[in-house]
Design a protein around this motif. Structure first.
Motif, mmCIF file in Angstrom:
data_model
loop_
_atom_site.group_PDB
_atom_site.id
_atom_site.type_symbol
_atom_site.label_atom_id
_atom_site.label_comp_id
_atom_site.label_asym_id
_atom_site.label_seq_id
_atom_site.Cartn_x
_atom_site.Cartn_y
_atom_site.Cartn_z
ATOM 1 N N MET A 22 -2.438 -4.719 -16.350
ATOM 2 C CA MET A 22 -2.782 -4.361 -14.982
ATOM 3 C C MET A 22 -3.802 -5.360 -14.439
ATOM 4 O O MET A 22 -4.490 -6.040 -15.189
ATOM 5 N N ILE A 23 -3.907 -5.396 -13.113
ATOM 6 C CA ILE A 23 -4.963 -6.136 -12.432
ATOM 7 C C ILE A 23 -5.699 -5.160 -11.523
ATOM 8 O O ILE A 23 -5.074 -4.461 -10.719
ATOM 9 N N GLN A 24 -7.018 -5.117 -11.658
ATOM 10 C CA GLN A 24 -7.854 -4.259 -10.815
ATOM 11 C C GLN A 24 -8.439 -5.092 -9.684
ATOM 12 O O GLN A 24 -9.031 -6.148 -9.917
ATOM 13 N N LEU A 25 -8.247 -4.630 -8.444
ATOM 14 C CA LEU A 25 -8.834 -5.271 -7.272
ATOM 15 C C LEU A 25 -9.911 -4.364 -6.702
ATOM 16 O O LEU A 25 -9.692 -3.149 -6.549
ATOM 17 N N ASN A 26 -11.050 -4.942 -6.354
ATOM 18 C CA ASN A 26 -12.145 -4.175 -5.764
ATOM 19 C C ASN A 26 -12.656 -4.862 -4.508
ATOM 20 O O ASN A 26 -12.633 -6.100 -4.396
ATOM 21 N N HIS A 27 -13.096 -4.038 -3.592
ATOM 22 C CA HIS A 27 -13.706 -4.500 -2.347
ATOM 23 C C HIS A 27 -14.658 -3.396 -1.898
ATOM 24 O O HIS A 27 -14.507 -2.241 -2.308
ATOM 25 N N SER A 28 -15.631 -3.727 -1.096
ATOM 26 C CA SER A 28 -16.592 -2.704 -0.665
ATOM 27 C C SER A 28 -15.924 -1.554 0.075
ATOM 28 O O SER A 28 -16.454 -0.445 0.115
ATOM 29 N N LYS A 29 -14.702 -1.798 0.611
ATOM 30 C CA LYS A 29 -14.018 -0.769 1.391
ATOM 31 C C LYS A 29 -12.883 -0.087 0.639
ATOM 32 O O LYS A 29 -12.171 0.731 1.218
ATOM 33 N N GLY A 30 -12.720 -0.408 -0.652
ATOM 34 C CA GLY A 30 -11.663 0.280 -1.396
ATOM 35 C C GLY A 30 -11.342 -0.403 -2.703
ATOM 36 O O GLY A 30 -11.952 -1.421 -3.076
ATOM 37 N N GLN A 31 -10.362 0.146 -3.390
ATOM 38 C CA GLN A 31 -9.904 -0.444 -4.640
ATOM 39 C C GLN A 31 -8.395 -0.277 -4.752
ATOM 40 O O GLN A 31 -7.794 0.595 -4.124
ATOM 41 N N ALA A 32 -7.795 -1.132 -5.570
ATOM 42 C CA ALA A 32 -6.353 -1.085 -5.798
ATOM 43 C C ALA A 32 -6.092 -1.536 -7.229
ATOM 44 O O ALA A 32 -6.900 -2.237 -7.839
ATOM 45 N N SER A 109 -11.987 -9.648 2.358
ATOM 46 C CA SER A 109 -10.887 -9.062 1.584
ATOM 47 C C SER A 109 -10.878 -9.591 0.161
ATOM 48 O O SER A 109 -11.539 -10.584 -0.169
ATOM 49 N N THR A 110 -10.099 -8.915 -0.679
ATOM 50 C CA THR A 110 -9.769 -9.380 -2.023
ATOM 51 C C THR A 110 -8.265 -9.616 -2.052
ATOM 52 O O THR A 110 -7.497 -8.743 -1.616
ATOM 53 N N ASN A 111 -7.841 -10.783 -2.561
ATOM 54 C CA ASN A 111 -6.428 -11.167 -2.493
ATOM 55 C C ASN A 111 -5.892 -11.550 -3.865
ATOM 56 O O ASN A 111 -6.591 -12.170 -4.673
ATOM 57 N N LEU A 112 -4.645 -11.181 -4.094
ATOM 58 C CA LEU A 112 -3.956 -11.532 -5.328
ATOM 59 C C LEU A 112 -2.525 -11.930 -4.972
ATOM 60 O O LEU A 112 -1.875 -11.255 -4.166
ATOM 61 N N THR A 113 -2.036 -13.016 -5.570
ATOM 62 C CA THR A 113 -0.650 -13.434 -5.380
ATOM 63 C C THR A 113 0.042 -13.478 -6.726
ATOM 64 O O THR A 113 -0.467 -14.075 -7.682
ATOM 65 N N LEU A 114 1.202 -12.816 -6.805
ATOM 66 C CA LEU A 114 1.997 -12.777 -8.028
ATOM 67 C C LEU A 114 3.356 -13.404 -7.770
ATOM 68 O O LEU A 114 3.843 -13.401 -6.622
ATOM 69 N N GLY A 115 3.977 -13.917 -8.837
ATOM 70 C CA GLY A 115 5.253 -14.598 -8.661
ATOM 71 C C GLY A 115 6.277 -14.239 -9.723
ATOM 72 O O GLY A 115 5.936 -13.824 -10.839
ATOM 73 N N VAL A 136 -1.013 -9.504 -2.218
ATOM 74 C CA VAL A 136 -1.672 -8.222 -2.017
ATOM 75 C C VAL A 136 -3.055 -8.496 -1.436
ATOM 76 O O VAL A 136 -3.859 -9.220 -2.052
ATOM 77 N N ARG A 137 -3.324 -7.941 -0.263
ATOM 78 C CA ARG A 137 -4.620 -8.132 0.402
ATOM 79 C C ARG A 137 -5.296 -6.778 0.554
ATOM 80 O O ARG A 137 -4.746 -5.866 1.179
ATOM 81 N N LEU A 138 -6.490 -6.652 -0.025
ATOM 82 C CA LEU A 138 -7.242 -5.399 -0.003
ATOM 83 C C LEU A 138 -8.478 -5.543 0.855
ATOM 84 O O LEU A 138 -9.302 -6.449 0.659
#
Length: 305
Positions: A22-32, A109-115, A136-138
């Motif tokens: 898994m990949i955890q994304l965090n930002h002051s306004k949320g998480q994914a 934002s926090t951003n992740l790109t997968l391929g 994915v933009r959080l």
């Protein structure tokens, strides 16, 4: 995941209890949270709010098995394969191992790109070359962009969906606005065309494909005192699905009452809206999800929120 793509506190690898990466994304306004199998977002929780995405308590976290909930990617076909029903439903992207290509984080934002690229396994199911990317933009919202690159010398046909499962308090008190007057095919009635009258309210098993629909949608979720706003770009199909009581009870990866806490509203290109992508061409489908709490009523008035 390449260690150079880890951003401490913002983009970090983890595993679930069964060992899926898994990949955890965090930002002051949320998480994914995103599962690398299928590039499937399985959590989006805005700060100080309940989760926006539903995940079944009976979901199977197993290699090669679909996860029930979150946002599975249906690609390169939606539903059953058009000519070979023995092939996996909704294509192979949702069960494939994706690679992390890029990450980025700033105040906004926090951003992740997968391929995912064609390989021996994919070509055995679908004999075409491709490159597929999911960004994915959080931030206060969750924005997903699915981009298809055609690396063949011929056109390819692709149908697709970001199969979003939304967490709601009670299906009996939930409605969807933004589809009024649209025409849909009722898959439970052999594709019979029907015109939508008023807001969508779910009172039985529902499987509808709204064609030529590109407008924003709103899920009214009064039990959680919020509305979920869905915006999309380059998506001409909207799919509404809920299995209801009997089918929910019969599905091993759902609880008997799971249908009452979930609602699928999918941004797609399917059926008559299937894509024709030319050699060297690309197509990007984007969906943006934001949960907006109800305003508290004025204590000096009798207005409802």
């Amino acid at each position: 995941m390449d260690p150079s793509l880890i951003i401490p506190g913002r983009v970090e690898p983890t595993t679930d209890r069964s060992g899926l990466r898994m990949i955890q994304l965090n930002h002051s306004k949320g998480q994914a949270q995103i599962c690398l199998q299928g590039a499937q977002v399985i959590e989006f929780t805005p700060a100080n709010q309940p989760p926006v995405l539903w995940l079944s308590n009976n979901s199977r976290f197993e290699t090669g098995k679909a996860i029930r909930g979150g946002i599975p990617i249906c690609w390169p076909w939606f539903g059953d394969h058009p000519t070979d029903p023995t092939l996996p439903a909704h294509g192979f992207a949702r069960n494939s191992a994706w690679t992390v290509l890029a990450s980025q984080a700033d105040d906004h934002s926090t951003n992740l790109t997968l391929g995912l690229e064609d390989n021996e396994s994919t070509r055995a199911l679908w004999p075409f070359g491709f490159k597929l990317e999911l960004n994915v933009r959080l931030s206060q919202a969750l924005t997903l962009t699915l981009t298809t690159h055609n690396s063949n010398r011929t056109d390819i046909q692709v149908s697709e969906a970001l199969h979003s499962y939304f967490a709601i308090d009670d299906i009996h008190h939930t409605q969807i606005s933004g589809l009024e007057g649209s025409r849909y095919q009722d898959k439970l009635r052999h594709g019979m065309p029907v015109n939508q009258q008023g807001a969508v309210r779910i009172r039985a098993e529902t499987d509808r494909v709204y064609l030529n629909h590109e407008s924003p949608l709103t899920i009214d979720d009064p039990g959680n005192r919020r509305r979920i706003e869905i915006q999309k770009q380059r998506s001409r199909t909207t799919v509404i699905w809920n299995p209801w009581q009997a089918k929910s009870a019969a599905m091993t990866d759902m609880t008997d009452d799971g249908y009452a806490r979930m609602l699928c509203v999918e941004s797609a290109n399917a059926l008559d809206n299937t894509l024709q992508i030319p050699p060297g061409g690309t197509h990007s489908l984007t969906t943006r999800l934001e949960s907006i709490p109800y305003k508290e009523p004025n204590r000096n008035s009798n207005e409802a929120p």
